[in-house]
Design an enzyme around this catalytic site. Structure first.
Site: not given
Length: 185
Positions: A113, A137, A141
């Site tokens: 991402s 998040y 990643k």
């Protein structure tokens, strides 16, 4: 013919990738825990194995279907429950990499991402920008990218190989078909 395992293939991005892989003539097997994916997004004739990536049967699935490459899209993206997302995203890629090693699979496409960049100073982001994630998040990643690189390096040192690429994309939006829209909030 190469057969690809697509994790998260019943999800929003996964269902689009699945259609493109199938349209290119590749054989695909989908692994999805269906926590956010929708089984009806997987077309007839494409095997759907409902399981979490930490399931010990992942190696069996890879062997039974003679998988030669993996596209890893399965992940949690909301940040309200950071420990849950660390467990799912980091443990998920670790379990997947262990299975890839055990089976000897040589190809991995990892869905990362742009969140790994955090908040860029100048507003523009190039691939060589520093990775300073500002969310759980983005952190998960980036850890996934590191893990995939580390495994690829270790396999090269052992005389094997794992070709891998991490795709860092921004704000995916739209749907290739009415039944493929993003249902997450």
């Amino acid at each position: 013919m190469a057969r690809w395992l697509l994790t998260g293939g019943a999800g929003y991005i996964g269902s689009h990738v699945l259609r493109e892989l199938a349209a290119s003539g590749r054989e695909v097997v989908v692994v999805d825990d269906l926590s956010t994916g929708i089984a009806s997004r997987v077309p007839d004739g494409v095997p759907l194995v409902e399981m979490n990536l930490s399931d010990s049967n992942l190696v069996t699935v890879m062997r039974d279907y003679q998988i030669s490459g993996v596209v890893h899209l399965a992940a949690k993206k909301a940040v309200e429950r950071p420990l849950h997302y660390y467990r799912e995203n980091v443990d998920g890629i670790a379990s997947l990499l262990e299975a890839i090693n055990e089976v000897g699979i040589g190809n991995l496409v990892y869905s990362s991402s742009a969140a790994v960049y955090g908040e860029p100073v100048n507003g523009e982001v190039g691939e060589d920008e520093p990775t300073v994630p500002t969310s759980p998040y983005g952190e998960t990643k980036l850890v996934g990218e590191w893990a995939a690189r580390a495994v690829a390096k270790a396999r090269r040192l052992e005389g094997g190989g794992l070709s891998n690429v991490s795709l860092r994309y921004f704000n995916v939006a739209g749907a290739g078909a009415d039944n493929l829209g993003d249902t997450s909030v």
